[in-house]
Each structure stands twice: as C-alpha cells, then as structure tokens.
Motif scaffolding. Structure first.
Motif, PDB file in Angstrom:
ATOM      1  N   ASP A 457      54.719   2.573  -6.130  1.00  0.00           N
ATOM      2  CA  ASP A 457      53.476   2.152  -5.481  1.00  0.00           C
ATOM      3  C   ASP A 457      53.075   0.743  -5.893  1.00  0.00           C
ATOM      4  O   ASP A 457      52.596  -0.047  -5.075  1.00  0.00           O
ATOM      5  CB  ASP A 457      52.345   3.126  -5.830  1.00  0.00           C
ATOM      6  N   ASN A 477      45.727   3.221   3.977  1.00  0.00           N
ATOM      7  CA  ASN A 477      46.794   4.018   3.400  1.00  0.00           C
ATOM      8  C   ASN A 477      46.826   5.416   4.008  1.00  0.00           C
ATOM      9  O   ASN A 477      45.857   6.171   3.925  1.00  0.00           O
ATOM     10  CB  ASN A 477      46.599   4.117   1.884  1.00  0.00           C
ATOM     11  N   GLY A 480      51.244   6.178   2.348  1.00  0.00           N
ATOM     12  CA  GLY A 480      52.121   5.124   1.854  1.00  0.00           C
ATOM     13  C   GLY A 480      52.047   5.003   0.346  1.00  0.00           C
ATOM     14  O   GLY A 480      53.062   4.950  -0.343  1.00  0.00           O
ATOM     15  N   ALA A 540      53.968   6.697   5.097  1.00  0.00           N
ATOM     16  CA  ALA A 540      55.285   7.217   4.717  1.00  0.00           C
ATOM     17  C   ALA A 540      55.989   7.844   5.906  1.00  0.00           C
ATOM     18  O   ALA A 540      57.221   7.956   5.922  1.00  0.00           O
ATOM     19  CB  ALA A 540      55.129   8.250   3.595  1.00  0.00           C
ATOM     20  N   ARG A 571      58.591   2.320   3.021  1.00  0.00           N
ATOM     21  CA  ARG A 571      57.336   2.658   3.687  1.00  0.00           C
ATOM     22  C   ARG A 571      57.254   1.904   5.016  1.00  0.00           C
ATOM     23  O   ARG A 571      57.844   0.838   5.196  1.00  0.00           O
ATOM     24  CB  ARG A 571      56.128   2.303   2.805  1.00  0.00           C
TER      25      ARG A 571
END
Length: 591
Positions: A457, A477, A480, A540, A571
């Motif tokens: 991350d 997000n 991800g 994702a 990603r």
C-alpha cells in the motif's frame, strides 16, 4: 551570580559535566543521523504523518483559516467540504468514538495544537521535508535531557545526575519519541524547563531572583498548556510537592496563581473550538470526551481502573516489573539504611523519588483511559531514570565505602547488610542496564512503521505521486488500499493510515466499502466544489471500477465513459478529471 549560572557547579563537578556533554553530543548525533532516513517514523508514526498533513494545510491556506487547530488529513482545496454533515464520515479529525455526538469532524478538537506553531514556522521557511522538521524535534528532546541533568545535578549529586540522564536518554520510551513530530518533544522540553524554574524559584540567592524564576515558571507552564495536556498535571504536582520537599510549606495562593495558566490555555482552546464548532457542539465535545477518557462512564471500580493504567505507564518506562521492583529496592535500601549521609545527597532522595512518581502518575489519576497511549510512559521516565541513577551510584558508593574500611568490620546493621546488598544489587542493576541497552527497538504493542513503509500500500501511494493529474488529486479508494488505521471509523468508510496520505504527496484518500456510496459522495462533492479537482479511483477489481464509472455516467456526472484504467502495482487506477461535467450535473438533478 544567578542560580542559572550556578547550574554548572564547581571544579569537582567539571568531570561529570564533561562526561555528560560527551553523552549529550553523542545522543544528538545518533538521533540526527537516524532522522536523515526519509523513511524514518517515530513510535508515534501515524502522528508524525498527521502533523505533516496539518502543516501542509496551515501553509496552503493560512494558520487562522484553520482556526489554529490540528487538521490530520491530506490537502486539497475541496477537503473543506468533508466537514459538511453530508460528508463528515470522511473526516479524520475528531473521533466519533471519543465524541459520538460531535464526531467525526475534520479538525481535531480534543487537544491543543500550540506545538504545531514552531513546526509551522520552520515549514513556512521552506524546510518542509520530514527530515528537516524532525531535526527541530531532536533539538527539543536533547535540550530536555540537558535540563534534566542540570536539575538533578543541583538537587542530588553529579554522579546521580549523570547516571540518571544516561538512563533517560537511552531508554526506549525516550528514543522512540525523541524525534516524534507530534507534541512529545516540546512537551518534554517545557516540562523540564518548568521543573528547573520551579526549583530555582525557591533556591535563587535573592528574593528578586526567586520572583523572576517564579514568573518564568508560570510562563513556561502556560506555554506547556497551549501545546500539550500530557505534562500539565505533572508540573502542577511537582510545583506543590517541591515546596513541601524543600521546606517551603503549603503556599496555596501560589498554587492558585499557577492554576490560572492551564485554565487560561484551556479557555483559549475552548474559544478556538467555539469558533469552529459553535458553543453547543463544543460543550458536547468536552463533556463526551472527558467522560470517556476519564472513565466516568465506565462501571469498573475507579481505583482498579487507575491502578491498571498506572501499572501500564510504569511498564512503559521500566519495560519489566522486575526491573522496577529490583532497582527501587536497591535505591531505597541504600539511601534509607546504608548511606549514613556520605555526601551523596543534597535533598531527600527518597522523597524526591516519591514526588517524581506522583507527578508522573498524575495524568493517570485524572484520565486513565488516555494513559494507555504508548507515549505516556514518558511521564514516568524522570522517576524511572532517577531510580536507575540512584541504584547505580549507590553500588559504587557502597563498594567505595567497603574498600575504604579495609579489613575493619563496618559497625552496626548497615555494616552487616552492605556486602549482601552489593552482591544482590550488582546483579539487579547490571541486568537492568543490559536490558535497557539491548531492549527491543519498538514499544510493546507498537506498530513497525519501517515494515509499513515497505508495504504494498505504501509503495502504491508513493507511485501515485509520479502520475500527473490535471488538478489537485483526491484519491477514492475502492479496495485498492487495504491497510487501515481504523477500519470501523464509520461503518462502510474505513480510515487509511495517514502515512499513506503523506506518501501520496499529502493528498486525501477517501475509502469506500461499496460502489454506491462512492458514486453518491463524488456526485455531491463535484456539485458543491467551488474549485475543480482530479478524482482518481484506485481499485483492486476492474469490474467494480467499471460499475462506478457507469453509474456516474448515468447520473450525468461524467460526459462520457472514460477509457479503460491503467494498471499500477497490481491495482487499477482511473483518473476522471477530463470527463467530469463540472456544475452541469446539478441542473440535471445532481447534488
């Protein structure tokens, strides 16, 4: 010659001062070299990141525009919209857990933000890297150790002052937070400065000098109260206790005057919060937060609650209960029964130890639930360091006394106890120092931020900085990023580590569990924003990202379907900047 000038001591103390100067210089050098690592985080690493995010806001929009409050969120002009009721679930300031009737809110209102001022001044001069800001923290921390040494040198003895200061500077609870970008280093410095000024206000040579030191102590206490809550209780207990220990008596008028400082500082924070929240929410915020942090709403017996918190704080400072018990026994045994006034003390050392213990646990007694934070071990650190220092010096003093007696038997009970004491004390003290020097690099239960820096991350967040956007980016997000500081901050809207926001260039990351809320929130933000920004979705699952884009297009937020996303470190990333219908979707029924 003033009391401050005499802190240096006489000729006999010069070797001790020289030894301490070498130690302090080495400590500063070690911390400075460590801070040069751009991936370095303190034991309060998420707080480091929050400070950097707040400094960015203060620098971009001005100190007063931010109410002089802490704003622990990535910067983009559109972020201020997150304080609207419709979007507050994305605000990372005031916690809904501690203040459920007010939080979440964009700004953090439970703590004074005065510690940000010196950092913000450095930031505004262009020294805006984390390493540059961290150097100021190191200066504060090492200066605190210097003041601690000077204080103990005058009220105990140079050997004890040196041993205690070395233990202080090498402890994990000091090293872990010495370069913190949160309030801890400045809190340590102002606490030590207050302690020195309070002692000087009773021991200066003249009445005028004592008065001036008293005024200085009050001013330092006020500055401390503007920058931190941690040591306010410590300093006040020290103020009263030192008077009693030094034979000044209980001077209640003096204590009332000193109480004005924290009250005035709290009043300033109250006015800041009223400026931001209004009177009604400010009162709710104070009541709810104090009730929860103080354990007022708990059904548990308060004595048990405070005792448990006190044990936790002492464990943070000593690391192991046996170290605390063993060293304390050595310390009290020698200076109570074996010393016989051999010149090791200039004040009541056992009383001083008790005063430092009481001062360090004052915060625990008032706010037990807030005492479990790893950095609260710093409150017991002066006490722990004096225990280390006193126990160590007592062994050398006892050994010297025994060697000086030669074959003659030392008289009385103390003579018979001295040899067993030296044997047992040497074992306890040696193993304690070994444990101090080779302790784990992190606080118990802490987060390994070095590991976090290499997490996928974090690598993803760093890579996003390299991807150009048309305007200030806001990252949305949708699976991800998977590393969360608080996955249950608000149901459906987890809060990412602020470190990730810092890695994106101090940009906001708004997280969603579902596609629908993302579509509705983005639709609302675009409709309300007075400035354009670049919404960048990080997901994702490619199919989920397509569903979001399709829903936005159907609602008139996008003028056309964007092309497929691009892959970035496993990603899917989709920048919607060029496809947003700025303002037009409002007329189509948006927002």
């Amino acid at each position: 010659m003033t009391w401050l000038n005499r802190l240096g001591g006489g000729k006999r103390e010069r070797p001790w001062r020289a030894a301490f100067a070498v130690f302090a210089a080495g400590l500063f050098l070690f911390l400075a070299i460590r801070a040069a690592n751009p991936e370095r985080w303190s034991e309060w690493g998420f707080g480091d990141a929050q400070t950097m995010l707040s400094l960015r806001h203060w620098d971009e929009t001005g100190w007063l525009d931010n109410y002089l409050l802490f704003l622990p969120q990535g910067y983009a002009p559109v972020v201020k919209l997150l304080d609207e009721p419709r979007l507050r679930h994305h605000s990372h300031g005031t916690s809904p857990g501690w203040s459920p009737r007010v939080g979440p809110r964009l700004y953090y209102t439970h703590y004074p933000a005065g510690y940000l001022v010196p950092f913000a001044a450095v930031f505004s001069m262009g020294l805006d890297s984390m390493s540059s800001i961290r150097m100021l923290s190191i200066v504060f921390s090492v200066a605190a150790v210097v003041l601690f040494y000077l204080l103990l040198q005058r009220i105990t003895s140079p050997p004890i002052a040196l041993a205690a200061s070395v233990a202080y500077g090498l402890s994990a609870v000091f090293l872990g937070f010495a370069d913190s970008l949160a309030n801890h280093p400045l809190d340590d410095l102002l606490r030590m400065a207050c302690m020195v000024a309070i002692v000087a206000s009773t021991r200066a040579a003249s009445g005028v000098g004592r008065k001036r030191w008293g005024i200085a102590a009050w001013g330092l206490e006020f500055l401390l109260s503007l920058s931190s809550y941690d040591s306010v209780f410590f300093v006040y207990i020290w103020l009263v206790g030192w008077d009693l220990l030094d034979g000044q008596g209980f001077r209640w008028r003096r204590y009332l005057v000193f109480a004005i400082g924290p009250v005035l500082a709290q009043g300033i924070l109250f006015l800041q919060n009223v400026w931001y929240l209004g009177v009604e929410d400010t009162v709710r915020d104070i009541v709810d937060t104090f009730a929860r942090r103080g354990g007022i709403v708990d059904k548990e017996n308060r004595i048990v609650m405070v005792a448990r918190a006190a044990c936790t704080v002492l464990t943070m400072a000593f690391w192991r209960p046996w170290i605390f018990v063993g060293l304390l026994t050595c310390y009290v045994s020698y200076f109570s029964f074996l010393d016989h006034g051999k010149g090791l003390r200039k004040t009541n050392l056992v009383g001083l130890l008790g005063l430092l213990a009481a001062s360090g646990l004052g915060y625990v007694a008032v706010l037990p639930h807030a005492s479990y934070m790893a950095y609260q071990g710093r409150q017991a650190l002066p006490f722990a360091a004096l225990v280390f220092g006193g126990a160590t010096v007592s062994l050398f003093a006892g050994a010297r006394r025994m060697l000086a007696s030669g074959r003659e038997r030392l008289p009385g009970l103390s003579g018979r106890l001295l040899l067993p004491y030296l044997i047992a004390g040497s074992f306890v003290t040696a193993t304690s120092w070994i444990f101090l020097l080779y302790n784990p690099p992190r606080m118990p239960g802490g987060i390994d931020y070095a590991v976090l820096a290499e997490h996928p991350d974090s690598l993803l967040a760093k890579s996003l900085v390299e991807l150009p956007t048309q305007w200030d980016p806001v990252y949305l997000n949708l699976g991800g990023f998977t590393t969360f500081w608080d996955a249950t901050w608000v149901d459906g809207f987890p809060q990412v580590f602020p470190n990730l926001e810092y890695y994106t260039g101090s940009r906001p990351i708004l997280s969603f569990d579902q596609e629908g809320p993302l579509v509705e929130d983005l639709r609302h933000i675009v409709g309300r924003s007075a400035v354009r920004f670049s919404p960048v979705i990080v997901a994702a699952d490619k199919e989920r990202l397509y569903r979001v884009a399709s829903m936005l297009h159907e609602r008139g937020v996008l003028r056309e379907m964007p092309p497929g996303p691009y892959m970035n470190l496993g990603r899917y990333v989709l920048d919607l900047s060029e496809y947003i219908v700025w303002g037009e979707h409002e007329r189509a029924g948006g927002a």
